[in-house]
Design a protein around this motif. Structure first.
Motif, short mmCIF file in Angstrom:
data_model
loop_
_atom_site.label_atom_id
_atom_site.label_comp_id
_atom_site.label_asym_id
_atom_site.label_seq_id
_atom_site.Cartn_x
_atom_site.Cartn_y
_atom_site.Cartn_z
N UNK A 153 -98.61 27.56 -19.79
CA UNK A 153 -97.99 26.68 -18.79
C UNK A 153 -99.06 26.13 -17.87
N UNK A 154 -98.83 24.91 -17.41
CA UNK A 154 -99.71 24.31 -16.42
C UNK A 154 -98.84 23.64 -15.36
N UNK A 186 -94.84 23.19 -20.24
CA UNK A 186 -95.51 23.92 -21.31
C UNK A 186 -96.80 23.20 -21.71
N UNK A 187 -97.73 23.95 -22.21
CA UNK A 187 -99.01 23.38 -22.61
C UNK A 187 -99.41 23.98 -23.95
N UNK A 220 -102.09 28.63 -18.28
CA UNK A 220 -102.10 30.09 -18.24
C UNK A 220 -100.93 30.67 -19.03
N UNK A 221 -101.14 31.85 -19.60
CA UNK A 221 -100.06 32.61 -20.24
C UNK A 221 -99.35 33.42 -19.16
N UNK A 278 -91.59 30.91 -13.74
CA UNK A 278 -91.99 29.75 -14.56
C UNK A 278 -90.76 28.95 -14.96
N UNK A 279 -89.69 29.64 -15.35
CA UNK A 279 -88.46 28.95 -15.73
C UNK A 279 -87.92 28.13 -14.55
N UNK A 280 -87.93 28.71 -13.37
CA UNK A 280 -87.47 27.99 -12.17
C UNK A 280 -88.33 26.76 -11.92
#
Length: 187
Positions: free
Chosen positions: A93-94, A82-83, A51-52, A71-73
Motif C-alpha cells: 500500500x502507498x 494498493x501498489x 509498504x506491506x 489501511x481498509x479505512x
C-alpha cells in the motif's frame, strides 16, 4: 567525526518528520480519523516505497489486525491505494499523495452522509408536526408548530445549499474558486 555528525543529522531528520506525523495524526480527528490511523497515513506518506502490513506493523509497533483495519479505512476514504512491486507477493500500500484529491473525496463522503441524514430527519419532523397540528385545536400550539416548521424549512434550504457546495467540492470545481497552491508537489 563526520560520520557521527551525519548520523545525528539523520536522527534529527527522522525525529522532525515523526513530530509532523504526530501533528497530522492529531488533526485527522477533524475528519473522523483516529490518531493511530492518522499516524499510519503519515508513515505511508513519508515512506518512499509502498509498504506491506508487516512493515507498517514494525514501523508503528501496532498489531497486524490494527494495520489491516487502518489501511481498509484509509482505502475507503481514498487516502491509500494498493501498489505493486515486482517480486513481492504480499499486499503493498502507498499513500495517496494528492492531498487535494483526498480532501475532496473525504469531505464529500463525510458531509454528504450527514447532510442527507439531516434532510431526511427534517422531512420526517415536518410530517410529524403537521400531523400534530391537524389533530389539535389549540391555536397557540398550532402557531408554535407553524413557527417550528418555518425553522425546519430554513434548515432544509441550508441543507440543499450544502449539498450543492459538496457537489462543487467533489467535482473539483472548488478549485476554480479557490485554486490549489502552486509550487512543489508531492512526488
Amino acid at each position: 567525526m563526520t560520520n557521527r555528525s551525519e548520523s545525528d543529522n539523520w536522527k534529527k531528520k527522522e525525529e522532525t518528520v515523526d513530530q509532523f506525523i504526530q501533528v497530522i495524526a492529531k488533526n485527522m480527528s477533524l475528519y473522523g480519523i483516529t490518531p493511530s490511523v492518522g499516524r499510519l497515513y503519515g508513515t505511508l506518506y513519508f515512506n518512499e516505497d509502498a509498504m506491506t502490513l508487516d512493515e507498517m506493523r514494525d514501523a508503528l509497533e501496532m498489531s497486524k489486525t490494527s494495520m489491516s483495519t487502518g489501511v481498509r479505512s484509509l482505502a475507503d476514504m481514498k487516502m491509500v491505494e494498493p501498489s505493486f512491486r515486482k517480486g513481492v507477493r504480499k499486499d503493498l500500500y502507498k499513500s495517496e499523495e494528492d492531498w487535494y484529491k483526498s480532501f475532496t473525496s473525504l469531505f464529500g463522503n463525510r458531509w454528504r452522509q450527514h447532510t442527507e441524514t439531516n434532510i431526511e430527519e427534517a422531512d420526517e419532523t415536518i410530517e410529524k408536526l403537521t400531523r400534530v397540528k391537524e389533530q389539535t385545536e389549540d391555536p397557540v400550539l398550532q402557531e408554535k408548530i407553524d413557527q417550528d416548521i418555518d425553522k425546519l424549512r430554513y434548515a432544509q434550504n441550508y441543507y440543499r445549499w450544502l449539498m450543492r457546495f459538496i457537489q462543487v467540492v467533489e467535482s473539483g470545481e472548488i478549485f476554480d474558486y479557490i485554486p490549489k497552491e502552486e509550487g512543489t508537489e508531492s512526488s
